[in-house]
Scaffold this active site. Structure first.
Site, mmCIF file in Angstrom:
data_model
loop_
_atom_site.group_PDB
_atom_site.id
_atom_site.type_symbol
_atom_site.label_atom_id
_atom_site.label_comp_id
_atom_site.label_asym_id
_atom_site.label_seq_id
_atom_site.Cartn_x
_atom_site.Cartn_y
_atom_site.Cartn_z
ATOM 1 N N GLY A 1 0.826 -1.218 0.000
ATOM 2 C CA GLY A 1 0.000 0.000 0.000
ATOM 3 C C GLY A 1 0.849 1.253 0.000
ATOM 4 O O GLY A 1 2.072 1.206 0.100
ATOM 5 N N GLY B 1 2.595 3.757 1.530
ATOM 6 C CA GLY B 1 3.139 4.058 2.856
ATOM 7 C C GLY B 1 3.495 5.526 3.007
ATOM 8 O O GLY B 1 3.562 6.051 4.110
ATOM 9 N N LYS C 1 3.635 11.920 -3.586
ATOM 10 C CA LYS C 1 4.605 10.961 -3.047
ATOM 11 C C LYS C 1 5.521 11.714 -2.097
ATOM 12 O O LYS C 1 6.092 12.747 -2.473
ATOM 13 C CB LYS C 1 5.395 10.386 -4.226
ATOM 14 C CG LYS C 1 6.340 9.262 -3.893
ATOM 15 C CD LYS C 1 6.743 8.569 -5.195
ATOM 16 C CE LYS C 1 7.846 7.563 -5.001
ATOM 17 N NZ LYS C 1 8.166 6.891 -6.276
ATOM 18 N N ASP D 1 9.229 6.363 7.438
ATOM 19 C CA ASP D 1 8.908 7.697 7.960
ATOM 20 C C ASP D 1 7.866 8.426 7.109
ATOM 21 O O ASP D 1 7.451 9.528 7.444
ATOM 22 C CB ASP D 1 10.183 8.548 8.107
ATOM 23 C CG ASP D 1 10.894 8.769 6.766
ATOM 24 O OD1 ASP D 1 10.341 8.386 5.710
ATOM 25 O OD2 ASP D 1 12.011 9.322 6.785
ATOM 26 N N GLY D 2 7.478 7.815 5.991
ATOM 27 C CA GLY D 2 6.443 8.428 5.153
ATOM 28 C C GLY D 2 6.953 9.571 4.291
ATOM 29 O O GLY D 2 6.178 10.212 3.584
ATOM 30 N N ARG E 1 2.443 13.519 -8.858
ATOM 31 C CA ARG E 1 2.521 12.621 -10.005
ATOM 32 C C ARG E 1 1.161 12.521 -10.676
ATOM 33 O O ARG E 1 0.132 12.565 -10.021
ATOM 34 C CB ARG E 1 2.973 11.261 -9.489
ATOM 35 C CG ARG E 1 3.079 10.197 -10.536
ATOM 36 C CD ARG E 1 4.015 9.101 -10.061
ATOM 37 N NE ARG E 1 3.350 8.158 -9.172
ATOM 38 C CZ ARG E 1 3.992 7.160 -8.546
ATOM 39 N NH1 ARG E 1 5.298 7.012 -8.695
ATOM 40 N NH2 ARG E 1 3.339 6.333 -7.760
ATOM 41 N N ARG F 1 -2.170 -1.439 -10.083
ATOM 42 C CA ARG F 1 -0.957 -2.219 -10.316
ATOM 43 C C ARG F 1 -1.303 -3.701 -10.314
ATOM 44 O O ARG F 1 -2.377 -4.090 -9.839
ATOM 45 C CB ARG F 1 0.031 -1.991 -9.156
ATOM 46 C CG ARG F 1 0.259 -0.552 -8.812
ATOM 47 C CD ARG F 1 0.363 -0.368 -7.292
ATOM 48 N NE ARG F 1 0.355 1.068 -6.962
ATOM 49 C CZ ARG F 1 1.439 1.793 -6.807
ATOM 50 N NH1 ARG F 1 2.619 1.238 -6.882
ATOM 51 N NH2 ARG F 1 1.347 3.078 -6.559
ATOM 52 N N ASP G 1 4.241 -4.645 -7.437
ATOM 53 C CA ASP G 1 3.570 -3.406 -7.021
ATOM 54 C C ASP G 1 4.067 -2.226 -7.840
ATOM 55 O O ASP G 1 3.516 -1.127 -7.741
ATOM 56 C CB ASP G 1 3.793 -3.140 -5.526
ATOM 57 C CG ASP G 1 5.265 -3.182 -5.129
ATOM 58 O OD1 ASP G 1 5.922 -4.202 -5.414
ATOM 59 O OD2 ASP G 1 5.762 -2.196 -4.568
ATOM 60 N N ASN G 2 5.086 -2.432 -8.661
ATOM 61 C CA ASN G 2 5.590 -1.353 -9.517
ATOM 62 C C ASN G 2 5.292 -1.638 -10.982
ATOM 63 O O ASN G 2 5.989 -1.117 -11.861
ATOM 64 C CB ASN G 2 7.097 -1.177 -9.313
ATOM 65 C CG ASN G 2 7.421 -0.589 -7.939
ATOM 66 O OD1 ASN G 2 6.567 0.027 -7.305
ATOM 67 N ND2 ASN G 2 8.636 -0.771 -7.490
HETATM 68 P P1 AMP Z 1 8.745 1.607 -3.666
HETATM 69 O O1 AMP Z 1 10.079 0.917 -3.520
HETATM 70 O O2 AMP Z 1 8.843 3.101 -3.708
HETATM 71 O O3 AMP Z 1 7.926 1.054 -4.751
HETATM 72 O O4 AMP Z 1 7.987 1.316 -2.288
HETATM 73 C C1 AMP Z 1 7.653 0.020 -1.834
HETATM 74 C C2 AMP Z 1 6.743 0.111 -0.623
HETATM 75 O O5 AMP Z 1 7.408 0.743 0.480
HETATM 76 C C3 AMP Z 1 5.473 0.909 -0.842
HETATM 77 O O6 AMP Z 1 4.469 0.303 -0.075
HETATM 78 C C4 AMP Z 1 5.848 2.278 -0.304
HETATM 79 O O7 AMP Z 1 4.722 3.028 0.064
HETATM 80 C C5 AMP Z 1 6.695 1.902 0.901
HETATM 81 N N1 AMP Z 1 7.661 2.944 1.283
HETATM 82 C C6 AMP Z 1 8.806 3.281 0.627
HETATM 83 N N2 AMP Z 1 9.452 4.263 1.285
HETATM 84 C C7 AMP Z 1 8.718 4.571 2.384
HETATM 85 C C8 AMP Z 1 8.859 5.500 3.453
HETATM 86 N N3 AMP Z 1 9.907 6.318 3.552
HETATM 87 N N4 AMP Z 1 7.883 5.516 4.394
HETATM 88 C C9 AMP Z 1 6.832 4.697 4.329
HETATM 89 N N5 AMP Z 1 6.640 3.800 3.344
HETATM 90 C C10 AMP Z 1 7.574 3.723 2.377
HETATM 91 MG MG MG Z 2 6.227 1.332 -5.610
#
Ligand code: AMP
Ligand code: MG
Length: 486
Positions: free
Chosen positions: A92, A94, A114, A126-127, A177, A184, A253-254
């Site tokens: 999901g 994050g 994002k 940390d979001g 974005r 996905r 998920d990507n």
């Molecule tokens: P990504 O590698 O950007 O496709 O992210 C993979 C997953 O990790 C997704 O569920 C993102 O929302 C979560 N995520 C990546 N970076 C963070 C972050 N700094 N804080 C919270 N969730 C993250």
């Molecule tokens: Mg992703």
């Protein structure tokens, strides 16, 4: 004096309404001091948004999620995913939010943030997002768009005024974005895992209506949906391969249902041709290496097929047979797209005998690899060779005798230089230039970023003064690695 008109933005909430089980209403974390770093004015205009308004303090607050337009329902989207082959049932958004859908010029597109703060899907994260990686996504996605490759777009990057702790303390930012949707493969895996077939069907109907409306009229709409996604991804990954793009993190998920490239993390354009090229520091096994991307895409599509099984047939055996047959179209479609694309890159005349074209391509790839030739320069310089100037391209090879033999046979096919220049870019966002632009922007100087964006916005038009944007990285840049886009 500001000429901004008040911001009027009408955002739909169709995803949240139709798929409430996959949407958590949520708000962005307050950004202490939002400051616009880059705004995509042509894209804003396409969306019917007034650029001056977006540049105003009110616009900056909108772009970090702190001003929510009346009637909008920002949500964090739920999805699952296979990450480097391992299944994660609950990923999901994050650190992201779907603000809502914008309708303009007859198209409906997601407006998404994002780096907007923790959500219930944040797990240990940390979001947040750092300015550098958000600018990388902005630059590379806009470069891909200019190359004509389906992709999510970038509307803006706004610095939040909040520090982000990574290996060092970095300025935080939010990327806005734009995508034809954020559905996905992982969205389908999530719906399937709930065991609620009605939800899975609603998701599939939503995807058909937004992306593959032709499937609705097919004898078997869900099979048609799956085959449409297979076709879109086969074409997309062929396009990546033809420009030397390495996505880096092709987790399920990507991978979108629309066929747009999404989530630019540790991605890069290959310089020296080598199928084993990997840039991501976390991809130790080379699972998502340049040459592995078609295999990875097919693997992901098999996961989509598994998720769709209950919609394909009531009998599991029959559903599996349908899925296998439909997935079987991937290789043929990929290969057709790649062959046609390669033929265009080489300027080969239509209808050229397969027995001539095919060995020409195969031998070329071996030559490019053994001489570690810069992918982008090679194809562009080959256009010059089609005009008679062969020295530029010859200068790229160590094994000249073998290349000269190849060159002679290729020239005998009568390649068309004009058409080659329309498909072989001069400017791609080369890794050393991206790093230079991000480092300068992080330190407060936006000049290199603007220069790079200007070069890659018109990739096929060679312009005097932009020579450094066309050249490979200097030796001193060393082996390139990027970190997971956070
Ligand atoms: P990504 O590698 O950007 O496709 O992210 C993979 C997953 O990790 C997704 O569920 C993102 O929302 C979560 N995520 C990546 N970076 C963070 C972050 N700094 N804080 C919270 N969730 C993250
Ligand atoms: Mg992703």
């Amino acid at each position: 004096m500001s000429v901004a008109t008040p911001l009027v933005l009408s955002l739909g909430n169709r995803f949240a309404r139709e798929l409430p089980e996959m949407a958590v209403a949520w708000r962005a974390t307050e950004a202490p001091d939002p400051r616009l770093i880059v705004l995509n004015e042509p894209l804003a205009a396409e969306l019917g948004l007034d650029a001056a308004s977006l540049r105003s303090p009110e616009g900056e607050r909108l772009l970090v999620g702190n001003l929510v337009p009346d009637g909008a329902t920002p949500v964090a989207q739920a999805y699952a995913g296979h990450q480097f082959g391992g299944y994660a049932p609950r990923l999901g958004d994050g650190r992201a939010l779907l603000l809502g859908e914008v309708e303009a010029e007859g198209r409906v597109r997601d407006l998404h943030l994002k780096g907007s703060g923790r959500t219930p899907f944040a797990r240990g994260g940390d979001g947040l997002a750092a300015l550098g990686p958000m600018l990388r996504e902005y630059v590379v996605s806009e470069a891909m768009h200019a190359l004509g490759i389906p992709t999510t777009r970038s509307l803006a990057v706004v610095a939040t005024g909040r520090d982000v702790r990574r290996e060092t303390v970095l300025p935080g930012a939010v990327l806005t974005r734009v995508a034809s949707s954020h559905l996905r493969v992982g969205s389908f895996q999530y719906a399937r895992a709930t065991g609620d077939v009605a939800l899975l069907r609603r998701l599939a109907d939503h995807a058909i209506s937004r992306h593959h409306p032709g499937a609705a009229d097919a004898a078997d709409p869900y099979r048609a949906l799956f085959e449409a996604v297979v076709a879109a991804q086969a074409s997309l990954v062929a396009r990546w391969m033809l420009v030397g793009f390495v996505h880096g993190v092709m987790n399920t998920d990507n991978m979108t249902i629309s066929g747009e490239t999404i989530d630019y993390g540790p991605c890069a354009f290959m310089e020296a041709f080598d199928p084993a090229t990997v840039y991501s520091s976390i991809d130790e096994g080379g699972r998502y290496a340049y040459g592995m991307q078609p295999v990875a895409a097919e693997w992901n599509l098999a996961r989509l097929a598994e998720a769709l099984l209950p919609l394909l047939h009531d009998e599991q055996d029959q559903a599996v047979a349908i899925a296998v047959e439909s997935l079987g179209t991937f290789k043929r479609r990929y290969s057709a797209a790649w062959t046609a694309g390669m033929s265009a890159k080489l300027g080969l005349p239509g209808g050229l005998d397969e027995a001539v074209a095919s060995p020409l391509v195969d031998e070329l790839l071996t030559l490019l690899e053994s001489s570690r030739v810069d992918h982008t320069s090679f194809f562009r310089d080959l256009g010059a060779a089609a005009r008679g100037d062969v020295e530029r391209v010859r200068g790229l090879f160590l094994d000249l005798a073998t290349f000269d033999d190849w060159l002679e046979r290729w020239r005998a096919c009568g390649p068309d230089a004009e058409s080659m220049d329309r498909v072989n870019p001069v400017y791609v966002p080369r890794n050393h230039l991206v790093e230079e632009a991000l480092a300068a922007a992080t330190a407060g100087d936006l000049t290199p970023l603007d220069g790079l964006l200007d070069a890659v916005a018109h990739p096929f038009t060679e312009r005097p003064g932009l020579e450094r944007y066309a050249a490979p990285a200097p030796e001193s840049f060393g082996a390139y690695r990027t970190y997971c886009g956070t």
